[in-house]
Design a protein around this motif. Sequence first.
Motif, PDB file in Angstrom:
ATOM      1  N   GLU A  37      54.566  50.198-114.953  1.00  0.00           N
ATOM      2  CA  GLU A  37      53.571  50.118-116.033  1.00  0.00           C
ATOM      3  C   GLU A  37      52.320  49.483-115.448  1.00  0.00           C
ATOM      4  OE1 GLU A  37      53.276  47.468-119.914  1.00  0.00           O
ATOM      5  OE2 GLU A  37      54.753  49.080-120.165  1.00  0.00           O
ATOM      6  N   GLY A  38      51.315  50.283-115.232  1.00  0.00           N
ATOM      7  CA  GLY A  38      50.100  49.788-114.598  1.00  0.00           C
ATOM      8  C   GLY A  38      50.450  49.252-113.219  1.00  0.00           C
ATOM      9  N   GLY A  44      52.176  46.623-112.641  1.00  0.00           N
ATOM     10  CA  GLY A  44      53.439  45.892-112.712  1.00  0.00           C
ATOM     11  C   GLY A  44      54.599  46.772-113.132  1.00  0.00           C
ATOM     12  N   THR A  45      55.610  46.124-113.704  1.00  0.00           N
ATOM     13  CA  THR A  45      56.847  46.808-114.078  1.00  0.00           C
ATOM     14  C   THR A  45      57.360  46.256-115.403  1.00  0.00           C
ATOM     15  OG1 THR A  45      57.407  46.966-111.729  1.00  0.00           O
ATOM     16  CG2 THR A  45      59.195  47.354-113.292  1.00  0.00           C
ATOM     17  N   ARG A  46      57.765  47.144-116.282  1.00  0.00           N
ATOM     18  CA  ARG A  46      58.419  46.755-117.526  1.00  0.00           C
ATOM     19  C   ARG A  46      59.912  46.777-117.248  1.00  0.00           C
ATOM     20  NH1 ARG A  46      57.050  44.674-121.773  1.00  0.00           N
ATOM     21  NH2 ARG A  46      54.929  45.283-121.357  1.00  0.00           N
ATOM     22  N   VAL A  47      60.617  45.681-117.573  1.00  0.00           N
ATOM     23  CA  VAL A  47      62.064  45.583-117.354  1.00  0.00           C
ATOM     24  C   VAL A  47      62.764  45.317-118.679  1.00  0.00           C
ATOM     25  CG1 VAL A  47      61.878  44.770-114.970  1.00  0.00           C
ATOM     26  CG2 VAL A  47      61.993  43.110-116.827  1.00  0.00           C
ATOM     27  N   VAL A  82      68.367  43.779-126.728  1.00  0.00           N
ATOM     28  CA  VAL A  82      67.625  44.120-125.521  1.00  0.00           C
ATOM     29  C   VAL A  82      66.535  43.081-125.308  1.00  0.00           C
ATOM     30  CG1 VAL A  82      66.142  45.825-124.391  1.00  0.00           C
ATOM     31  CG2 VAL A  82      68.082  46.590-125.773  1.00  0.00           C
ATOM     32  N   THR A  83      66.505  42.498-124.134  1.00  0.00           N
ATOM     33  CA  THR A  83      65.432  41.597-123.727  1.00  0.00           C
ATOM     34  C   THR A  83      64.502  42.410-122.844  1.00  0.00           C
ATOM     35  OG1 THR A  83      66.907  39.691-123.739  1.00  0.00           O
ATOM     36  CG2 THR A  83      64.850  39.461-122.514  1.00  0.00           C
ATOM     37  N   GLU A  84      63.234  42.458-123.204  1.00  0.00           N
ATOM     38  CA  GLU A  84      62.261  43.255-122.469  1.00  0.00           C
ATOM     39  C   GLU A  84      61.107  42.356-122.038  1.00  0.00           C
ATOM     40  OE1 GLU A  84      59.158  46.856-123.384  1.00  0.00           O
ATOM     41  OE2 GLU A  84      61.096  46.929-124.400  1.00  0.00           O
ATOM     42  N   ALA A  85      60.555  42.620-120.863  1.00  0.00           N
ATOM     43  CA  ALA A  85      59.439  41.819-120.362  1.00  0.00           C
ATOM     44  C   ALA A  85      58.607  42.635-119.385  1.00  0.00           C
ATOM     45  CB  ALA A  85      59.951  40.559-119.663  1.00  0.00           C
ATOM     46  N   TYR A  86      57.383  42.194-119.216  1.00  0.00           N
ATOM     47  CA  TYR A  86      56.490  42.770-118.213  1.00  0.00           C
ATOM     48  C   TYR A  86      56.475  41.829-117.016  1.00  0.00           C
ATOM     49  CZ  TYR A  86      52.319  44.475-115.884  1.00  0.00           C
ATOM     50  OH  TYR A  86      51.451  44.985-114.954  1.00  0.00           O
ATOM     51  N   ILE A  87      56.718  42.373-115.827  1.00  0.00           N
ATOM     52  CA  ILE A  87      56.736  41.588-114.589  1.00  0.00           C
ATOM     53  C   ILE A  87      55.534  42.017-113.749  1.00  0.00           C
ATOM     54  CG2 ILE A  87      58.047  41.038-112.494  1.00  0.00           C
ATOM     55  CD1 ILE A  87      59.539  40.140-114.968  1.00  0.00           C
ATOM     56  N   GLU A  88      54.768  41.054-113.286  1.00  0.00           N
ATOM     57  CA  GLU A  88      53.590  41.358-112.477  1.00  0.00           C
ATOM     58  C   GLU A  88      53.982  41.571-111.025  1.00  0.00           C
ATOM     59  OE1 GLU A  88      50.231  38.816-113.093  1.00  0.00           O
ATOM     60  OE2 GLU A  88      50.596  38.730-115.244  1.00  0.00           O
ATOM     61  N   ALA A  89      54.712  42.648-110.789  1.00  0.00           N
ATOM     62  CA  ALA A  89      55.128  43.042-109.445  1.00  0.00           C
ATOM     63  C   ALA A  89      55.350  44.549-109.484  1.00  0.00           C
ATOM     64  CB  ALA A  89      56.404  42.321-109.034  1.00  0.00           C
ATOM     65  N   PRO A  90      55.076  45.241-108.384  1.00  0.00           N
ATOM     66  CA  PRO A  90      55.267  46.697-108.375  1.00  0.00           C
ATOM     67  C   PRO A  90      56.733  47.085-108.573  1.00  0.00           C
ATOM     68  CG  PRO A  90      54.467  45.905-106.226  1.00  0.00           C
ATOM     69  CD  PRO A  90      54.570  44.723-107.127  1.00  0.00           C
ATOM     70  N   PHE A  91      56.931  48.254-109.148  1.00  0.00           N
ATOM     71  CA  PHE A  91      58.269  48.763-109.447  1.00  0.00           C
ATOM     72  C   PHE A  91      59.190  48.697-108.229  1.00  0.00           C
ATOM     73  CE2 PHE A  91      61.213  52.345-109.259  1.00  0.00           C
ATOM     74  CZ  PHE A  91      61.978  52.106-110.381  1.00  0.00           C
ATOM     75  N   GLU A  92      58.691  49.088-107.072  1.00  0.00           N
ATOM     76  CA  GLU A  92      59.526  49.134-105.867  1.00  0.00           C
ATOM     77  C   GLU A  92      60.106  47.758-105.537  1.00  0.00           C
ATOM     78  OE1 GLU A  92      56.422  50.445-106.112  1.00  0.00           O
ATOM     79  OE2 GLU A  92      57.083  52.543-106.226  1.00  0.00           O
ATOM     80  N   LEU A 102      62.107  35.035-108.533  1.00  0.00           N
ATOM     81  CA  LEU A 102      62.365  35.662-107.235  1.00  0.00           C
ATOM     82  C   LEU A 102      61.174  36.480-106.754  1.00  0.00           C
ATOM     83  CD1 LEU A 102      66.050  36.840-107.730  1.00  0.00           C
ATOM     84  CD2 LEU A 102      65.248  35.143-106.074  1.00  0.00           C
ATOM     85  N   LEU A 103      60.478  37.130-107.683  1.00  0.00           N
ATOM     86  CA  LEU A 103      59.358  38.004-107.323  1.00  0.00           C
ATOM     87  C   LEU A 103      58.036  37.259-107.201  1.00  0.00           C
ATOM     88  CD1 LEU A 103      60.285  40.998-109.593  1.00  0.00           C
ATOM     89  CD2 LEU A 103      60.214  41.021-107.100  1.00  0.00           C
ATOM     90  N   CYS A 104      57.853  36.245-108.013  1.00  0.00           N
ATOM     91  CA  CYS A 104      56.579  35.521-108.076  1.00  0.00           C
ATOM     92  C   CYS A 104      56.862  34.030-107.985  1.00  0.00           C
ATOM     93  CB  CYS A 104      55.855  35.832-109.385  1.00  0.00           C
ATOM     94  SG  CYS A 104      55.806  37.566-109.826  1.00  0.00           S
TER      95      CYS A 104
END
Length: 190
Positions: free
Chosen positions: A126-127, A129-132, A44-54, A165-167
């Motif tokens: 998560e806060g 942002g979003t955890r993916v 599993v690759t997990e990361a925090y993305i500084e963008a809202p979940f939506e 794509l997001l940032c």
Amino acid sequence: MPSRAAAEHLPEGVDVMNEPWLITDLDPVRRLHALAGGIRGAYVTEAYIEAPFERVWSLLGDLEGAFGQVVPDMERLRVVRRQGKHVEALARSRYGMRARLRGVQQPGWCWLQSRFLLLGVAAAPEGPGTRVAFTGGVRLPTHAALIPLGVRREGSRSVQRLTALLCPPVSRSRRRTARKTATEQMGPPT
């Protein structure tokens, strides 16, 4: 809790529980870790993305569009049937492999598999942002394990592509313009 009369009909040695079972809900990212933990070779690759979940899920949940821009191996994925949260899709990899995937997709969660392929994607707020999390890989039909070739690299590339794509990075000219605008707003030094 069963009534006393119902308890009398239990087999010998079986007793009525008087303490309720602890029930907990896992967010989609933790659920992905739990399912992947049961598959030999899964990573599993997990990361925090500084963008809202939506915003994040609007890309990851778009199976026929942006999903292919995020997942490096996916050339095309076409949904052929959807019934509630259940999905059936035809996938074609960049290497020419094809698969008929079946699984579940709902906000924050996508788990699709065929005889040869597994794709798992999860996202949770998560806060700000979003955890993916991403997992997946190729498997042999007679084995429950995934072939671990390139799985970590593909997961890392998925995170990089999603982030891009997001940032999108700010170009030098946009940075200079932003700096100039900020200086103009502050006025000349006093």
